[in-house]
Write a protein that holds these residues in place. Structure first.
Motif, PDB file in Angstrom:
ATOM      1  N   SER A  76       2.608  -3.320 -10.837  1.00 54.22           N
ATOM      2  CA  SER A  76       2.196  -4.662 -10.417  1.00 54.22           C
ATOM      3  C   SER A  76       2.681  -4.962  -9.004  1.00 54.22           C
ATOM      4  O   SER A  76       1.964  -5.558  -8.193  1.00 54.22           O
ATOM      5  CB  SER A  76       2.734  -5.699 -11.402  1.00 54.22           C
ATOM      6  OG  SER A  76       2.479  -7.013 -10.959  1.00 54.22           O
ATOM      7  N   LEU A  77       3.912  -4.541  -8.702  1.00 47.47           N
ATOM      8  CA  LEU A  77       4.445  -4.730  -7.354  1.00 47.47           C
ATOM      9  C   LEU A  77       3.628  -3.945  -6.337  1.00 47.47           C
ATOM     10  O   LEU A  77       3.345  -4.441  -5.236  1.00 47.47           O
ATOM     11  CB  LEU A  77       5.905  -4.291  -7.318  1.00 47.47           C
ATOM     12  CG  LEU A  77       6.584  -4.258  -5.953  1.00 47.47           C
ATOM     13  CD1 LEU A  77       6.565  -5.633  -5.285  1.00 47.47           C
ATOM     14  CD2 LEU A  77       8.022  -3.733  -6.083  1.00 47.47           C
ATOM     15  N   ARG A  78       3.241  -2.742  -6.686  1.00 46.11           N
ATOM     16  CA  ARG A  78       2.416  -1.947  -5.772  1.00 46.11           C
ATOM     17  C   ARG A  78       1.115  -2.667  -5.446  1.00 46.11           C
ATOM     18  O   ARG A  78       0.699  -2.723  -4.288  1.00 46.11           O
ATOM     19  CB  ARG A  78       2.128  -0.575  -6.396  1.00 46.11           C
ATOM     20  CG  ARG A  78       1.271   0.331  -5.514  1.00 46.11           C
ATOM     21  CD  ARG A  78       1.123   1.721  -6.097  1.00 46.11           C
ATOM     22  NE  ARG A  78       0.590   1.690  -7.446  1.00 46.11           N
ATOM     23  CZ  ARG A  78       0.283   2.789  -8.139  1.00 46.11           C
ATOM     24  NH1 ARG A  78       0.503   3.982  -7.617  1.00 46.11           N
ATOM     25  NH2 ARG A  78      -0.195   2.697  -9.356  1.00 46.11           N
ATOM     26  N   GLU A  79       0.491  -3.259  -6.446  1.00 49.24           N
ATOM     27  CA  GLU A  79      -0.746  -4.006  -6.202  1.00 49.24           C
ATOM     28  C   GLU A  79      -0.479  -5.243  -5.353  1.00 49.24           C
ATOM     29  O   GLU A  79      -1.268  -5.586  -4.458  1.00 49.24           O
ATOM     30  CB  GLU A  79      -1.389  -4.405  -7.534  1.00 49.24           C
ATOM     31  CG  GLU A  79      -1.931  -3.230  -8.325  1.00 49.24           C
ATOM     32  CD  GLU A  79      -2.952  -2.432  -7.543  1.00 49.24           C
ATOM     33  OE1 GLU A  79      -3.841  -3.053  -6.907  1.00 49.24           O
ATOM     34  OE2 GLU A  79      -2.853  -1.191  -7.537  1.00 49.24           O
ATOM     35  N   ALA A  80       0.641  -5.921  -5.603  1.00 49.33           N
ATOM     36  CA  ALA A  80       0.969  -7.123  -4.828  1.00 49.33           C
ATOM     37  C   ALA A  80       1.198  -6.780  -3.358  1.00 49.33           C
ATOM     38  O   ALA A  80       0.770  -7.525  -2.459  1.00 49.33           O
ATOM     39  CB  ALA A  80       2.201  -7.805  -5.407  1.00 49.33           C
ATOM     40  N   LEU A  81       1.861  -5.672  -3.096  1.00 50.29           N
ATOM     41  CA  LEU A  81       2.074  -5.260  -1.710  1.00 50.29           C
ATOM     42  C   LEU A  81       0.756  -4.893  -1.045  1.00 50.29           C
ATOM     43  O   LEU A  81       0.529  -5.199   0.133  1.00 50.29           O
ATOM     44  CB  LEU A  81       3.047  -4.081  -1.656  1.00 50.29           C
ATOM     45  CG  LEU A  81       4.507  -4.415  -1.977  1.00 50.29           C
ATOM     46  CD1 LEU A  81       5.321  -3.142  -2.171  1.00 50.29           C
ATOM     47  CD2 LEU A  81       5.126  -5.275  -0.873  1.00 50.29           C
ATOM     48  N   ARG A  82      -0.133  -4.265  -1.785  1.00 54.27           N
ATOM     49  CA  ARG A  82      -1.448  -3.936  -1.224  1.00 54.27           C
ATOM     50  C   ARG A  82      -2.245  -5.206  -0.932  1.00 54.27           C
ATOM     51  O   ARG A  82      -2.894  -5.328   0.111  1.00 54.27           O
ATOM     52  CB  ARG A  82      -2.219  -3.044  -2.203  1.00 54.27           C
ATOM     53  CG  ARG A  82      -1.710  -1.619  -2.284  1.00 54.27           C
ATOM     54  CD  ARG A  82      -2.431  -0.853  -3.379  1.00 54.27           C
ATOM     55  NE  ARG A  82      -2.002   0.550  -3.431  1.00 54.27           N
ATOM     56  CZ  ARG A  82      -2.323   1.384  -4.401  1.00 54.27           C
ATOM     57  NH1 ARG A  82      -3.077   0.977  -5.427  1.00 54.27           N
ATOM     58  NH2 ARG A  82      -1.892   2.639  -4.372  1.00 54.27           N
ATOM     59  N   ASP A  83      -2.168  -6.163  -1.840  1.00 57.93           N
ATOM     60  CA  ASP A  83      -2.902  -7.420  -1.642  1.00 57.93           C
ATOM     61  C   ASP A  83      -2.372  -8.202  -0.448  1.00 57.93           C
ATOM     62  O   ASP A  83      -3.107  -8.993   0.160  1.00 57.93           O
ATOM     63  CB  ASP A  83      -2.806  -8.288  -2.900  1.00 57.93           C
ATOM     64  CG  ASP A  83      -3.592  -7.704  -4.069  1.00 57.93           C
ATOM     65  OD1 ASP A  83      -4.421  -6.809  -3.837  1.00 57.93           O
ATOM     66  OD2 ASP A  83      -3.354  -8.141  -5.204  1.00 57.93           O
ATOM     67  N   ALA A  84      -1.098  -7.984  -0.109  1.00 54.79           N
ATOM     68  CA  ALA A  84      -0.499  -8.695   1.019  1.00 54.79           C
ATOM     69  C   ALA A  84      -1.020  -8.188   2.355  1.00 54.79           C
ATOM     70  O   ALA A  84      -0.793  -8.823   3.389  1.00 54.79           O
ATOM     71  CB  ALA A  84       1.021  -8.577   0.970  1.00 54.79           C
ATOM     72  N   GLY A  85      -1.723  -7.065   2.354  1.00 57.47           N
ATOM     73  CA  GLY A  85      -2.319  -6.547   3.577  1.00 57.47           C
ATOM     74  C   GLY A  85      -1.802  -5.168   3.917  1.00 57.47           C
ATOM     75  O   GLY A  85      -0.780  -4.705   3.401  1.00 57.47           O
ATOM     76  N   ASP A  86      -2.519  -4.501   4.798  1.00 57.88           N
ATOM     77  CA  ASP A  86      -2.153  -3.163   5.223  1.00 57.88           C
ATOM     78  C   ASP A  86      -0.871  -3.215   6.042  1.00 57.88           C
ATOM     79  O   ASP A  86      -0.816  -3.856   7.091  1.00 57.88           O
ATOM     80  CB  ASP A  86      -3.278  -2.557   6.061  1.00 57.88           C
ATOM     81  CG  ASP A  86      -2.967  -1.132   6.496  1.00 57.88           C
ATOM     82  OD1 ASP A  86      -2.224  -0.459   5.784  1.00 57.88           O
ATOM     83  OD2 ASP A  86      -3.481  -0.710   7.553  1.00 57.88           O
ATOM     84  N   GLU A  87       0.170  -2.577   5.556  1.00 57.79           N
ATOM     85  CA  GLU A  87       1.462  -2.580   6.233  1.00 57.79           C
ATOM     86  C   GLU A  87       1.835  -1.125   6.532  1.00 57.79           C
ATOM     87  O   GLU A  87       2.439  -0.445   5.696  1.00 57.79           O
ATOM     88  CB  GLU A  87       2.527  -3.244   5.357  1.00 57.79           C
ATOM     89  CG  GLU A  87       2.295  -4.706   5.088  1.00 57.79           C
ATOM     90  CD  GLU A  87       2.592  -5.574   6.307  1.00 57.79           C
ATOM     91  OE1 GLU A  87       3.085  -5.037   7.323  1.00 57.79           O
ATOM     92  OE2 GLU A  87       2.341  -6.781   6.238  1.00 57.79           O
ATOM     93  N   PRO A  88       1.492  -0.607   7.700  1.00 53.82           N
ATOM     94  CA  PRO A  88       1.745   0.818   7.964  1.00 53.82           C
ATOM     95  C   PRO A  88       3.220   1.181   7.974  1.00 53.82           C
ATOM     96  O   PRO A  88       3.558   2.359   7.808  1.00 53.82           O
ATOM     97  CB  PRO A  88       1.113   1.027   9.346  1.00 53.82           C
ATOM     98  CG  PRO A  88       1.050  -0.329   9.965  1.00 53.82           C
ATOM     99  CD  PRO A  88       0.829  -1.281   8.832  1.00 53.82           C
ATOM    100  N   ASN A  89       4.111   0.206   8.149  1.00 51.37           N
ATOM    101  CA  ASN A  89       5.540   0.505   8.201  1.00 51.37           C
ATOM    102  C   ASN A  89       6.266   0.185   6.903  1.00 51.37           C
ATOM    103  O   ASN A  89       7.495   0.246   6.856  1.00 51.37           O
ATOM    104  CB  ASN A  89       6.205  -0.264   9.350  1.00 51.37           C
ATOM    105  CG  ASN A  89       5.868   0.314  10.704  1.00 51.37           C
ATOM    106  OD1 ASN A  89       5.179   1.315  10.806  1.00 51.37           O
ATOM    107  ND2 ASN A  89       6.348  -0.326  11.750  1.00 51.37           N
ATOM    108  N   ILE A  90       5.528  -0.169   5.852  1.00 46.54           N
ATOM    109  CA  ILE A  90       6.150  -0.504   4.570  1.00 46.54           C
ATOM    110  C   ILE A  90       5.503   0.329   3.475  1.00 46.54           C
ATOM    111  O   ILE A  90       4.274   0.379   3.352  1.00 46.54           O
ATOM    112  CB  ILE A  90       5.997  -2.008   4.248  1.00 46.54           C
ATOM    113  CG1 ILE A  90       6.711  -2.855   5.304  1.00 46.54           C
ATOM    114  CG2 ILE A  90       6.536  -2.321   2.855  1.00 46.54           C
ATOM    115  CD1 ILE A  90       6.497  -4.345   5.146  1.00 46.54           C
TER     116      ILE A  90
END
Length: 444
Positions: free
Chosen positions: A186-200
Motif C-alpha cells: 500500500s505504501l508503494r502505491e501511495a508513493l507512486r501516486d504522489a508522483g514520479d520521484e527519481p531520487n526516492i
C-alpha cells in the motif's frame, strides 16, 4: 540539466587523476576526461572529488539523543530504553522536521544518499495513520533537502524471540509478515501516486531475527519482490545470538540461511547490518552469499557493541559498506577511519583496508546496498559528486590519495546530487527540529 564540473583531482575507478572534467546530462555522468585545464563555464571543484557517498544505515530520529545519552554507564539495552522514550514522542509533523534536519546535516557532511531503516509506522498504541503519514513525512523531507533516499520500511513484529511487542513497541508492529507486506505494498502505491520521484525509492527491512519470527522471515523471503533492496540487523549483540541458539539451535546467520533470505535474489544482495558477533562458519556463509555488510563504527563504539570481523568478511566475499546508524556522529570519513581503526586495534596490524577499499565502502558498496546505480565516477552512473578540501588545517600537506584518512566532514565543500549542486542550512533545520521535541523528556 547539462553542466560540466572541473575537478582539481578526482577519484576515478583506476584511482586518483588530475584535472578531470566531468560532463553531466539528465542527472547522470555523460563524460569523464582527465588531464584537462579548467574552462570559464565549468563549475570548479578544488581538492579531491569523489563519487557520491552512500549512508547504508540510518535511524534518523536517534540523532536527537546526541549529547544526551553518551555520558552514562550501561550497555545497548539501557540505551534502548531512552531511544524508545524518544520514539514515543514522534508524530508526522515533528518527524518531518527531524528528517529535514538530519538529511540536511548528512548532505553537508558529504552523504548524497541514505538508507533510512524506518519502523515507527503507527500511532502510539498501534493504531495506523490514515495515509502512511510517517513514511510520507520522511519522503517529503528527502524531497525538500535533495538527498537520495531508499526508505527501508521495516517489518518489526515481536519484542524478542517468542515475546510479544512491549507497550513502547506497539507502534512498530503489523501483526505478522503478511500484514507488514500488505502495508508495504500500500505504501508503494501511495508513493507512486504522489508522483514520479527519481531520487526516492522504497526498499524493505526485517528488523532482526529477534523481532521477526522465523515463519515470517520465510514469508518475506518468498513474497517480497526480488528487485527490492532488503536489510536486516544481524548479530549486533551476544544476547541476540544466545536467544537465537536457544530457540532455533543455530546462529542468526543460520536462521537467515534456513529461511531463504540469503538466497532471495542474486542480483539484489541482502544487506546485513553490524554483523559484529559472528562465528567463523557465519563469516564463510555470509561471504559465499555475497552479502553487503553495513558496518557503523561510530555507533558500534558508542553502544559498546564490539568490533566486527570486517576484514574476514571482505576476504570471504562480502562487500563492506558504511552507515551512521544512530547519528551520534554524521561524518562518513570518520566512519571509514573507524572501520580501519577497529581492525587495527583488534589485529595489531596497520593497513588492514587500503584507501581504495575504504573509498569503495563509502561509495560503490553503499550504492549497491541501497539499489542505486552510482558510487563511481564513470559515464552512465548517477551524477552524485562530493568534493573535499585538500588545503584545510586538517588536510594541508596530505597526499590526495590519502585524503580520506585525514579529512573530516568539515572539509566537504561541494555536494552534487543528480547533477544539481545542493546547499543546505543544517543548523537552522536542527534548531527547528529540537524545538518540536519536549526538552529533557528522553534524558537518562
Amino acid at each position: 540539466m547539462t553542466a560540466t564540473v572541473w575537478c582539481e583531482h578526482a577519484w576515478l575507478p583506476a584511482g586518483i587523476a588530475d584535472g578531470v572534467r566531468i560532463g553531466v546530462d539528465a542527472g547522470r555522468i555523460a563524460s569523464v576526461r582527465p588531464g584537462t585545464e579548467p574552462r570559464p563555464d565549468d563549475e570548479r571543484r578544488h581538492g579531491v572529488t569523489f563519487a557520491g557517498i552512500a549512508n547504508a544505515h540510518s535511524h534518523l530520529f536517534h540523532r536527537f539523543l546526541r549529547g544526551r545519552t553518551h555520558g552514562g554507564r550501561g550497555d545497548f539495552w539501557t540505551w534502548r530504553e531512552q531511544m524508545y522514550a524518544l520514539a514515543g514522542q514522534l508524530d508526522p509533523d515533528n518527524y518531518y522536521l527531524l528528517a529535514r534536519a538530519v538529511f540536511s546535516e548528512m548532505l553537508a557532511a558529504g552523504y548524497t544518499s541514505v538508507g533510512e531503516f524506518h519502523y515507527v509506522h503507527h500511532r502510539p498504541g498501534g493504531r495506523p495513520y490514515p495515509h502512511h503519514d510517517m513514511e510520507m513525512a520522511i519522503a517529503a523531507a528527502a524531497r525538500e533537502t535533495g538527498i537520495r533516499l531508499t526508505l527501508l520500511d521495516t517489518c518489526y513484529l515481536s519484542g524478542g524471540i517468542d515475546a510479544p511487542l512491549s507497550a513502547e513497541q506497539t507502534r512498530f508492529g503489523d501483526g505478522d509478515g503478511a500484514g507488514w507486506l500488505a502495508r508495504w505494498e500500500s505504501l508503494r502505491e501511495a508513493l507512486r501516486d504522489a508522483g514520479d520521484e527519481p531520487n526516492i525509492r522504497l526498499g524493505a527491512a526485517v528488523h532482526s531475527v529477534r523481532a521477526v519470527p522465523r515463519p515470517d522471515l520465510e514469508f518475506v523471503a518468498a513474497h517480497l519482490p526480488a528487485d527490492v533492496p532488503l536489510h536486516i540487523h544481524l548479530s549486533e549483540q551476544p544476547a541476540e545470538n544466545d536467544g537465537c541458539r536457544r530457540a532455533y539451535g543455530t546462529t542468526p546467520t543460520g536462521v537467515l540461511e534456513g529461511s531463504g533470505l540469503l538466497q532471495r535474489a542474486a542480483d539484489r544482495p541482502l544487506t546485513v547490518v553490524h554483523a559484529t558477533h559472528l562465528t567463523d562458519a557465519d563469516v564463510v556463509t555470509l561471504g559465499a552469499a555475497g552479502v553487503v555488510v553495513a558496518m557503523c563504527p561510530s555507533t558500534e563504539a558508542d553502544l559498546a557493541d564490539g568490533v566486527g570481523p570486517a576484514r574476514a568478511l571482505a576476504d570471504a566475499g562480502a562487500r563492506i559498506a558504511l552507515g551512521s546508524d544512530q547519528n551520534a556522529v554524521i561524518d562518513p570519513l570518520l566512519e571509514a577511519r573507524g572501520l580501519e581503526a577497529g581492525e587495527r586495534l583488534a589485529s595489531g596490524e596497520r593497513g588492514r583496508f587500503s584507501v581504495s577499499e575504504l573509498t569503495a565502502a563509502l561509495t560503490s558498496s553503499g550504492h549497491a546496498s541501497l539499489g542505486w546505480d552510482g558510487g563511481s565516477l564513470e559515464p552512465g552512473k548517477l551524477a552524485d559528486l562530493v568534493s573535499v578540501d585538500a588545503a584545510s588545517v586538517r588536510t594541508l600537506g596530505s597526499d590526495p590519495e590519502q585524503l580520506a584518512l585525514s579529512a573530516t566532514a568539515d572539509d566537504v565543500h561541494a555536494v552534487m546530487v543528480g547533477g544539481r549542486t545542493v546547499r543546505t542550512d543544517p543548523a537552522a533545520a536542527i534548531r527547528a527540529a529540537l524545538d518540536s521535541i519536549r526538552p529533557n523528556a528522553y534524558n537518562a
